[in-house]
Design an enzyme around this catalytic site. Structure first.
Site, mmCIF file in Angstrom:
data_model
loop_
_atom_site.group_PDB
_atom_site.id
_atom_site.type_symbol
_atom_site.label_atom_id
_atom_site.label_comp_id
_atom_site.label_asym_id
_atom_site.label_seq_id
_atom_site.Cartn_x
_atom_site.Cartn_y
_atom_site.Cartn_z
ATOM 1 C CG HIS A 20 15.788 2.541 2.535
ATOM 2 N ND1 HIS A 20 15.943 2.530 1.023
ATOM 3 C CD2 HIS A 20 16.455 3.634 2.914
ATOM 4 C CE1 HIS A 20 16.723 3.527 0.749
ATOM 5 N NE2 HIS A 20 17.238 4.067 1.901
ATOM 6 C CG ASP A 34 -2.127 0.667 0.879
ATOM 7 O OD1 ASP A 34 -2.364 1.846 0.894
ATOM 8 O OD2 ASP A 34 -3.325 -0.222 0.644
ATOM 9 C CB SER A 66 -9.279 0.324 0.201
ATOM 10 O OG SER A 66 -8.476 0.919 -1.020
ATOM 11 C CG ASN A 104 -13.761 2.016 -4.352
ATOM 12 O OD1 ASN A 104 -14.241 0.711 -3.715
ATOM 13 N ND2 ASN A 104 -12.856 2.666 -3.603
#
Length: 420
Positions: free
Chosen positions: A121, A82, A289, A224
Site C-alpha cells: 500500500h 510512477d 522520463s 518520446n
C-alpha cells in the site's frame, strides 16, 4: 530466481484512443533503451545486479562540489508519481519515506472486477523499474563503489504508485496521485508519463492547478514521440505552470525521440541515463522520463535554498540559467539545457519569467580604429624635434670620439721621442 523486466514493450509506448478523456491511459515515457550490458535489451533486477562504478556523463557535466556547497535538497519532499519506488536498492533505502507513499494502481481480478491494490500500500514495490530509476536520478544517496548519485541527495522521495508496464494507470488515477502528493505536503511533483492521443482531461488540469496553488513545483516529461519532428502537445506537460522537460544528448542537442513543441520549458540529459533499479545496482535507459527527474532534482535544490520562492519563480530560475543555443526559447529544447550550478549560484533575486538574452540578438559591431591619411601639425613638430635630438646626440658622440682619438695619438708620439 532474479526478476527480469523487459525494457521496451508496446505497452510502454501505447497512446490512449478511448472516446472519453476521463479514461485516458497514462503512458510511461521510456524510449528504446540502452542497458548496462551492451547488446542486451533487458535489465535484471537482483541483489547482484551490475553496479556502475564510474561517474555517469550526465553528472560529469556538473561540478557537484560547487553545486552541493549551495544546497543538497535537505527537508524537501519530491513526489514520484510512477510505478513505485523499490527501497531495497541501498541508495534509495534512506531516501524514500514509505509512510508518506501510496498505491493507486488499478488492476482487475480474474473476473474483470477492479481491485485497488497490487503489491504493497505504500508504493515501495516496483516490478517495472521505471519509478525506481526516476527516484534515483533525483535523490539517490552516495554509496561507496559507484559514482552515481542523485542531484539532490538529501531530498526525500514520496513514492506514489499509479502505473505499470501494461498501462493500467489512467488520467483519473493520476489525478488521485497528484492530490495525495498535495495532502502529504510535497514540494515538487515529478510525472514521467503522459496522456498523448486524447483531449486534455479537465479533472487532470484541475489537479495540476491545485498543486501549483499549494506551492508545489510540477515537473513533467515532454514525451518520446518526436522522431517525426512535429509539434504535439502532451499532458500534463502542456498545462500552464508545468515545467515540461525535453531530452538532450551529450552535445546539448535534442535527442531524436524527444517530443518538440512550444510548451517545452527546458531540456535535460535523457540519453544513456544511469540510475538505480529494484533490488540493487544500476542500469542505463533513455527517455524524457529520465530528463524530468534531473530537472526535478534541481528544483528540489532551489526549494531547499529558497524556501519562500514560488513554483513560478523556481521554474523561471531554471529556465533563465539554462545553457542556450539561441537567445530565446525554441520548440526543441525550450530555454536550453538545464545548468544546475548556474541555477543555484546566479540567484541573487527571484524572477517570474525568463528573459531572452539581448546580448546575443543586439550585439554591436566593434568600433573601427580612426584612419589617419597624413600628419597633423603637432605630429610633424614632434617628428622634427625627434630628428634634431637624435642628430645632436650623434654629433656630440662623434666630436667626443675625435677628441679621444687625438689625445691618444699625441701620447704615442711622445713615447716614441723619449725612446730615440
Amino acid at each position: 530466481m532474479p526478476q527480469t523486466a523487459t525494457r521496451t514493450t508496446p505497452a510502454l509506448h501505447r497512446r490512449a484512443t478511448l472516446a472519453t478523456a476521463a479514461a485516458m491511459t497514462a503512458t510511461l515515457l521510456a524510449a528504446p533503451a540502452a542497458t548496462a550490458d551492451p547488446g542486451s535489451d533487458q535489465c535484471t533486477f537482483s541483489k547482484t545486479n551490475h553496479q556502475y562504478a564510474s561517474t555517469p556523463w550526465a553528472l560529469q557535466r556538473v561540478n557537484l562540489d560547487e553545486l552541493w556547497s549551495e544546497s543538497k535538497g535537505k527537508d524537501v519532499r519530491v513526489a514520484v508519481i510512477d510505478t513505485g519506488v523499490d527501497t531495497a536498492n541501498p541508495q534509495l533505502t534512506h531516501a524514500v519515506e514509505a509512510s508518506l507513499g501510496a498505491n493507486f494502481l488499478p488492476v482487475k481480478d480474474k473476473k474483470g472486477q477492479p481491485v485497488q491494490d497490487r503489491g504493497n500500500h505504500s508504493g515501495t514495490t516496483d516490478t517495472v523499474g521505471h519509478g525506481t530509476r526516476v527516484a534515483g536520478i533525483i535523490a539517490a544517496r552516495p554509496m561507496k563503489g559507484t559514482g552515481f548519485v542523485g542531484l539532490a541527495p538529501e531530498a526525500t522521495i514520496i513514492p506514489i504508485k499509479q502505473n505499470d508496464a501494461e498501462g493500467h494507470g489512467t488520467a483519473g488515477t493520476l489525478v488521485t496521485a497528484i492530490r495525495h502528493a498535495i495532502k502529504e505536503k510535497a514540494d515538487v511533483i515529478n510525472i514521467s508519463q503522459d496522456t498523448t492521443g486524447a483531449a486534455p482531461d479537465e479533472g487532470l488540469r484541475e489537479a495540476v492547478d491545485e498543486a501549483l496553488g499549494a506551492g508545489i513545483v510540477v515537473v513533467a516529461s515532454a514525451g518520446n514521440n518526436g522522431l517525426n519532428g512535429k509539434n504535439q502537445n502532451t499532458y500534463p506537460a502542456s498545462y500552464p505552470g508545468v515545467l515540461a522537460v525535453a531530452a538532450s544528448d551529450r552535445n546539448n542537442e535534442r535527442a531524436p525521440f524527444s517530443q518538440p513543441g512550444d510548451f517545452v520549458g527546458v531540456a535535460a540529459p535523457g540519453v544513456d541515463m544511469i540510475s538505480t533499479v529494484p533490488k540493487g545496482g544500476h542500469c542505463s535507459d533513455n527517455g524524457t522520463s529520465f530528463s524530468a527527474p534531473y530537472v526535478a532534482g534541481v528544483a528540489a535544490l532551489i526549494k531547499a535554498k529558497h524556501k519562500d520562492w514560488t513554483p513560478r519563480e523556481i521554474v523561471a530560475q531554471i529556465e533563465q540559467t539554462a545553457e542556450r543555443s539561441i537567445p530565446g526559447r525554441d520548440r526543441l529544447v525550450g530555454w536550453g539545457v538545464v545548468d544546475p550550478v548556474r541555477a543555484l549560484t546566479e540567484d541573487d533575486h527571484p524572477i517570474e519569467s525568463p528573459r531572452p538574452d539581448a546580448g546575443l540578438t543586439h550585439a554591436e559591431a566593434p568600433t573601427p580604429a580612426k584612419l589617419t591619411l597624413g600628419e597633423t601639425p603637432q605630429e610633424r613638430t614632434a617628428r622634427i624635434a625627434t630628428y634634431v635630438a637624435v642628430g645632436v646626440a650623434v654629433l656630440v658622440a662623434a666630436l667626443s670620439g675625435a677628441a679621444v682619438a687625438l689625445r691618444d695619438a699625441r701620447r704615442r708620439r711622445r713615447s716614441l721621442w723619449g725612446r730615440a
